[in-house]
Write an enzyme that holds these catalytic residues in place. Sequence first.
Site, PDB file in Angstrom:
ATOM      1  N   ASN A  32       3.523   5.141  -2.144  1.00 38.41           N
ATOM      2  CA  ASN A  32       4.580   6.118  -2.463  1.00 38.41           C
ATOM      3  C   ASN A  32       5.982   5.515  -2.618  1.00 38.41           C
ATOM      4  O   ASN A  32       6.760   5.975  -3.451  1.00 38.41           O
ATOM      5  CB  ASN A  32       4.553   7.295  -1.488  1.00 38.41           C
ATOM      6  CG  ASN A  32       4.852   6.914  -0.076  1.00 38.41           C
ATOM      7  OD1 ASN A  32       4.760   5.753   0.297  1.00 38.41           O
ATOM      8  ND2 ASN A  32       5.210   7.892   0.735  1.00 38.41           N
ATOM      9  N   ARG A  46      10.392  -3.724   3.701  1.00 37.94           N
ATOM     10  CA  ARG A  46      10.380  -3.256   5.093  1.00 37.94           C
ATOM     11  C   ARG A  46       9.451  -4.122   5.954  1.00 37.94           C
ATOM     12  O   ARG A  46       9.626  -4.199   7.171  1.00 37.94           O
ATOM     13  CB  ARG A  46       9.926  -1.794   5.130  1.00 37.94           C
ATOM     14  CG  ARG A  46      10.550  -1.026   6.249  1.00 37.94           C
ATOM     15  CD  ARG A  46      10.029   0.382   6.295  1.00 37.94           C
ATOM     16  NE  ARG A  46      11.088   1.316   6.630  1.00 37.94           N
ATOM     17  CZ  ARG A  46      10.928   2.630   6.626  1.00 37.94           C
ATOM     18  NH1 ARG A  46       9.773   3.163   6.287  1.00 37.94           N
ATOM     19  NH2 ARG A  46      11.925   3.419   6.960  1.00 37.94           N
ATOM     20  N   LYS A  69      -0.657  -7.046   1.087  1.00 39.28           N
ATOM     21  CA  LYS A  69      -1.657  -6.404   0.220  1.00 39.28           C
ATOM     22  C   LYS A  69      -1.092  -5.076  -0.265  1.00 39.28           C
ATOM     23  O   LYS A  69      -0.900  -4.147   0.511  1.00 39.28           O
ATOM     24  CB  LYS A  69      -2.983  -6.141   0.951  1.00 39.28           C
ATOM     25  CG  LYS A  69      -4.059  -5.736  -0.078  1.00 39.28           C
ATOM     26  CD  LYS A  69      -5.230  -4.988   0.490  1.00 39.28           C
ATOM     27  CE  LYS A  69      -5.043  -3.514   0.649  1.00 39.28           C
ATOM     28  NZ  LYS A  69      -4.854  -2.757  -0.607  1.00 39.28           N
ATOM     29  N   SER A  86      -1.029  -1.430  -2.385  1.00 41.54           N
ATOM     30  CA  SER A  86      -2.026  -0.387  -2.655  1.00 41.54           C
ATOM     31  C   SER A  86      -2.690  -0.658  -3.992  1.00 41.54           C
ATOM     32  O   SER A  86      -2.035  -1.099  -4.946  1.00 41.54           O
ATOM     33  CB  SER A  86      -1.334   0.976  -2.677  1.00 41.54           C
ATOM     34  OG  SER A  86      -2.204   1.935  -3.249  1.00 41.54           O
ATOM     35  N   GLU A  87      -3.966  -0.354  -4.081  1.00 39.53           N
ATOM     36  CA  GLU A  87      -4.692  -0.524  -5.353  1.00 39.53           C
ATOM     37  C   GLU A  87      -4.158   0.427  -6.414  1.00 39.53           C
ATOM     38  O   GLU A  87      -4.393   0.233  -7.611  1.00 39.53           O
ATOM     39  CB  GLU A  87      -6.200  -0.317  -5.136  1.00 39.53           C
ATOM     40  CG  GLU A  87      -6.623   0.992  -4.504  1.00 39.53           C
ATOM     41  CD  GLU A  87      -6.594   0.976  -2.971  1.00 39.53           C
ATOM     42  OE1 GLU A  87      -5.778   0.238  -2.387  1.00 39.53           O
ATOM     43  OE2 GLU A  87      -7.396   1.719  -2.371  1.00 39.53           O
ATOM     44  N   GLU A 115       2.930   2.766  10.637  1.00 37.87           N
ATOM     45  CA  GLU A 115       3.813   3.835  10.149  1.00 37.87           C
ATOM     46  C   GLU A 115       2.916   4.792   9.379  1.00 37.87           C
ATOM     47  O   GLU A 115       2.538   4.498   8.250  1.00 37.87           O
ATOM     48  CB  GLU A 115       4.865   3.256   9.200  1.00 37.87           C
ATOM     49  CG  GLU A 115       5.715   2.142   9.770  1.00 37.87           C
ATOM     50  CD  GLU A 115       6.687   2.641  10.796  1.00 37.87           C
ATOM     51  OE1 GLU A 115       7.150   3.784  10.659  1.00 37.87           O
ATOM     52  OE2 GLU A 115       6.961   1.910  11.744  1.00 37.87           O
ATOM     53  N   CYS A 119       6.625  10.601   3.416  1.00 41.88           N
ATOM     54  CA  CYS A 119       6.117  10.830   4.778  1.00 41.88           C
ATOM     55  C   CYS A 119       7.088  11.612   5.651  1.00 41.88           C
ATOM     56  O   CYS A 119       6.664  12.328   6.550  1.00 41.88           O
ATOM     57  CB  CYS A 119       5.801   9.500   5.440  1.00 41.88           C
ATOM     58  SG  CYS A 119       7.248   8.436   5.605  1.00 41.88           S
ATOM     59  N   ASN A 120       8.390  11.459   5.419  1.00 44.98           N
ATOM     60  CA  ASN A 120       9.358  12.058   6.344  1.00 44.98           C
ATOM     61  C   ASN A 120       9.928  13.395   5.854  1.00 44.98           C
ATOM     62  O   ASN A 120      10.761  13.999   6.512  1.00 44.98           O
ATOM     63  CB  ASN A 120      10.504  11.083   6.639  1.00 44.98           C
ATOM     64  CG  ASN A 120      11.250  10.677   5.395  1.00 44.98           C
ATOM     65  OD1 ASN A 120      10.935  11.150   4.309  1.00 44.98           O
ATOM     66  ND2 ASN A 120      12.225   9.815   5.543  1.00 44.98           N
ATOM     67  N   GLU A 180      15.914   8.514   6.204  1.00 42.49           N
ATOM     68  CA  GLU A 180      16.389   7.661   7.291  1.00 42.49           C
ATOM     69  C   GLU A 180      17.301   6.547   6.759  1.00 42.49           C
ATOM     70  O   GLU A 180      17.237   6.206   5.586  1.00 42.49           O
ATOM     71  CB  GLU A 180      15.213   7.062   8.066  1.00 42.49           C
ATOM     72  CG  GLU A 180      14.370   6.054   7.321  1.00 42.49           C
ATOM     73  CD  GLU A 180      13.183   6.658   6.584  1.00 42.49           C
ATOM     74  OE1 GLU A 180      13.184   7.877   6.335  1.00 42.49           O
ATOM     75  OE2 GLU A 180      12.273   5.908   6.225  1.00 42.49           O
ATOM     76  N   HIS A 222      12.766   4.074  12.505  1.00 42.30           N
ATOM     77  CA  HIS A 222      11.804   5.022  11.917  1.00 42.30           C
ATOM     78  C   HIS A 222      10.477   4.835  12.652  1.00 42.30           C
ATOM     79  O   HIS A 222       9.746   3.880  12.373  1.00 42.30           O
ATOM     80  CB  HIS A 222      11.683   4.688  10.421  1.00 42.30           C
ATOM     81  CG  HIS A 222      10.789   5.589   9.650  1.00 42.30           C
ATOM     82  ND1 HIS A 222      10.980   6.948   9.574  1.00 42.30           N
ATOM     83  CD2 HIS A 222       9.682   5.323   8.886  1.00 42.30           C
ATOM     84  CE1 HIS A 222      10.043   7.476   8.797  1.00 42.30           C
ATOM     85  NE2 HIS A 222       9.243   6.515   8.383  1.00 42.30           N
TER      86      HIS A 222
HETATM   87  P1  NAD Z   1      -3.842   4.876   2.604  1.00 41.83           P
HETATM   88  O1  NAD Z   1      -4.027   4.836   4.085  1.00 41.83           O
HETATM   89  O2  NAD Z   1      -4.903   5.482   1.786  1.00 41.83           O
HETATM   90  O3  NAD Z   1      -3.683   3.381   2.030  1.00 41.83           O
HETATM   91  C1  NAD Z   1      -2.639   2.535   2.459  1.00 41.83           C
HETATM   92  C2  NAD Z   1      -3.065   1.087   2.306  1.00 41.83           C
HETATM   93  O4  NAD Z   1      -4.122   0.811   3.215  1.00 41.83           O
HETATM   94  C3  NAD Z   1      -3.586   0.714   0.916  1.00 41.83           C
HETATM   95  O5  NAD Z   1      -3.080  -0.567   0.582  1.00 41.83           O
HETATM   96  C4  NAD Z   1      -5.086   0.676   1.119  1.00 41.83           C
HETATM   97  O6  NAD Z   1      -5.759  -0.180   0.219  1.00 41.83           O
HETATM   98  C5  NAD Z   1      -5.167   0.129   2.536  1.00 41.83           C
HETATM   99  N1  NAD Z   1      -6.428   0.375   3.245  1.00 41.83           N
HETATM  100  C6  NAD Z   1      -7.284   1.421   3.097  1.00 41.83           C
HETATM  101  N2  NAD Z   1      -8.338   1.275   3.944  1.00 41.83           N
HETATM  102  C7  NAD Z   1      -8.124   0.139   4.649  1.00 41.83           C
HETATM  103  C8  NAD Z   1      -8.838  -0.538   5.685  1.00 41.83           C
HETATM  104  N3  NAD Z   1      -9.986  -0.076   6.172  1.00 41.83           N
HETATM  105  N4  NAD Z   1      -8.322  -1.671   6.198  1.00 41.83           N
HETATM  106  C9  NAD Z   1      -7.132  -2.154   5.744  1.00 41.83           C
HETATM  107  N5  NAD Z   1      -6.426  -1.583   4.748  1.00 41.83           N
HETATM  108  C10 NAD Z   1      -6.908  -0.440   4.223  1.00 41.83           C
HETATM  109  O7  NAD Z   1      -2.429   5.552   2.366  1.00 41.83           O
HETATM  110  P2  NAD Z   1      -1.718   5.915   0.974  1.00 41.83           P
HETATM  111  O8  NAD Z   1      -2.476   7.043   0.367  1.00 41.83           O
HETATM  112  O9  NAD Z   1      -1.497   4.676   0.197  1.00 41.83           O
HETATM  113  O10 NAD Z   1      -0.284   6.423   1.466  1.00 41.83           O
HETATM  114  C11 NAD Z   1       0.001   7.748   1.793  1.00 41.83           C
HETATM  115  C12 NAD Z   1       0.104   7.906   3.295  1.00 41.83           C
HETATM  116  O11 NAD Z   1       1.075   6.989   3.796  1.00 41.83           O
HETATM  117  C13 NAD Z   1       0.581   9.290   3.699  1.00 41.83           C
HETATM  118  O12 NAD Z   1      -0.161   9.753   4.800  1.00 41.83           O
HETATM  119  C14 NAD Z   1       2.030   9.037   4.125  1.00 41.83           C
HETATM  120  O13 NAD Z   1       2.541   9.967   5.033  1.00 41.83           O
HETATM  121  C15 NAD Z   1       1.949   7.671   4.693  1.00 41.83           C
HETATM  122  N6  NAD Z   1       3.266   7.018   4.698  1.00 41.83           N
HETATM  123  C16 NAD Z   1       3.904   6.841   5.887  1.00 41.83           C
HETATM  124  C17 NAD Z   1       5.170   6.248   5.925  1.00 41.83           C
HETATM  125  C18 NAD Z   1       5.892   6.022   7.239  1.00 41.83           C
HETATM  126  O14 NAD Z   1       6.887   5.323   7.228  1.00 41.83           O
HETATM  127  N7  NAD Z   1       5.443   6.578   8.353  1.00 41.83           N
HETATM  128  C19 NAD Z   1       5.779   5.853   4.730  1.00 41.83           C
HETATM  129  C20 NAD Z   1       5.102   6.043   3.528  1.00 41.83           C
HETATM  130  C21 NAD Z   1       3.836   6.625   3.528  1.00 41.83           C
END
Ligand code: NAD
Length: 478
Positions: A150, A158, A173, A175-176, A248, A282-283, A441, A447
């Site tokens: 996102n 960060r 790594k 996101s795909e 996070e 997320c926030n 933030e 955070h």
């Molecule tokens: P996701 O958990 O689907 O994927 C995030 C990353 O994790 C990707 O790179 C993915 O390939 C990897 N991943 C997936 N399975 C894994 C595994 N088993 N082992 C290691 N890595 C793995 O999340 P998303 O859909 O990319 O992001 C959206 C989510 O992120 C929402 O829930 C959002 O609230 C949260 N988010 C939180 C913050 C924060 O600061 N708290 C900031 C941005 C997004």
Amino acid sequence: MIDYSNFINGDFVDSQGGERITVTNPATGAEISKVPETPHEQIEAAIAAAEKAQPAWAALPAVVRAKHLHELADKIREKVEPLARVITEEQGKTLPLARVEVNFTADYIDYMAEWGRRIEGEVMESDRPKENIFLFRKPIGVVVGILPWNFPFFLIARKLAPALICGNSIVLKPSEETPNNAFEFCKILNETDIPAGVVNLVSGYGATVGRALTESPKVGMISFTGSVETGSRIMAAAAQNITRVNLELGGKAPAIVTAHADLDLAATAIQASRVINSGQVCNCAERIYVQRSVAEAFTGKLVEKMKAARFGNPLEDETLDYGPMINQAGYEKVVRLLDAAVSDGAQVLCGGGRGADESGFYFEPTVVANCTQAMDLVKKEIFGPVIPIVVFDELDEAIAMANDTEYGLTSSVFSNDLNEAMNLVEALKFGETYINREHFEAMQGYHAGWRKSGIGGADGKHGLHEFLQTQVVYLQRS
Ligand code: NAD
């Protein structure tokens, strides 16, 4: 279509005929790049390169590491426009927001670099004569940074900036869904004097590449941003080697609007919070609790502002408020949550569907009234431009409903009665609370989510300390 290669030990390395992942533009479905599903040997090579480079990097004075980071930030600033276009094309945010993201990333790297001269140890009083006790703060070693889609470019910084200023090396790594901007980041990094191996990037799916990185015994810390489900899997993988985790995770931010609120301000801030990045932040406010005496007036103002939000293909029109959602799964989740709420009696006041453009994963700006705390729309992370409203009578009810969540990232209060606002703050169980302002933030804050929203946190002095470990030294003089 661009074909990207992993960045390992200072080189872009071909993945030798391994599987490729196709990246698409969520606004059109067009295929835009291919990236590696990294084979196991290359994952190992990236970790080995980071491990080899880290001691010499840590041995540099922190002020020298800071100079490298400032150089990187300057080079990012030279490429704001092309980087913003790459982000928008693969992620779907508007171009103005993508430019903000790139500039904020450069500022964040500069900010973390400035901590170089401020990483401090401590000296404690001893119980013994002629003894000194020192606490040193030291790097952890190899950090793995796993990124969501996102704010993909900012989240590189960060993880990378605090890791590097503290003397760690990193394997990233992306996101795909959004790897292209990370490869472009590495091209820029490759133009700096940051030594080979200090920063490495491998792409691929989470269940394969992400998992292999988190299971490695050579990794000292995993810094992850993403969903609760993945955070839980990463903790389980990290448990094998007792690897430090910094998580996070998701949020379900309540916005409490009381009878003493400036209703125009509340409606403006919450609308912005809900449509920015198509509600995928997320926030940002995910549910509203409004006091009955102002519910009708506030809802009317919010509906007007939401209706005014314009969405579409962000590469075709810079003046849009938001673009498409990231993918079909994200879109379907929003539809599912909304349909269930409506069948339980919720009322859609505006939006509720895809809109006229069927080519991308678009969702109309949507306000939902007559909601109850029992609905999944009010309990689960929506991550789309949809906002449910629940009406309350007494502040204690609002507090109980706001805290009734497995998440604990952010929350907000709209009230011009400062006593009332601070009483609410006192009762809210969230890592961040915004009073009379939008949800965002600052880099000097902290955070950090409560409950399932995470472990540890990011930003500021406290976020920096996550990337350090301590060594206490006892010196007995004769
Ligand atoms: P996701 O958990 O689907 O994927 C995030 C990353 O994790 C990707 O790179 C993915 O390939 C990897 N991943 C997936 N399975 C894994 C595994 N088993 N082992 C290691 N890595 C793995 O999340 P998303 O859909 O990319 O992001 C959206 C989510 O992120 C929402 O829930 C959002 O609230 C949260 N988010 C939180 C913050 C924060 O600061 N708290 C900031 C941005 C997004």
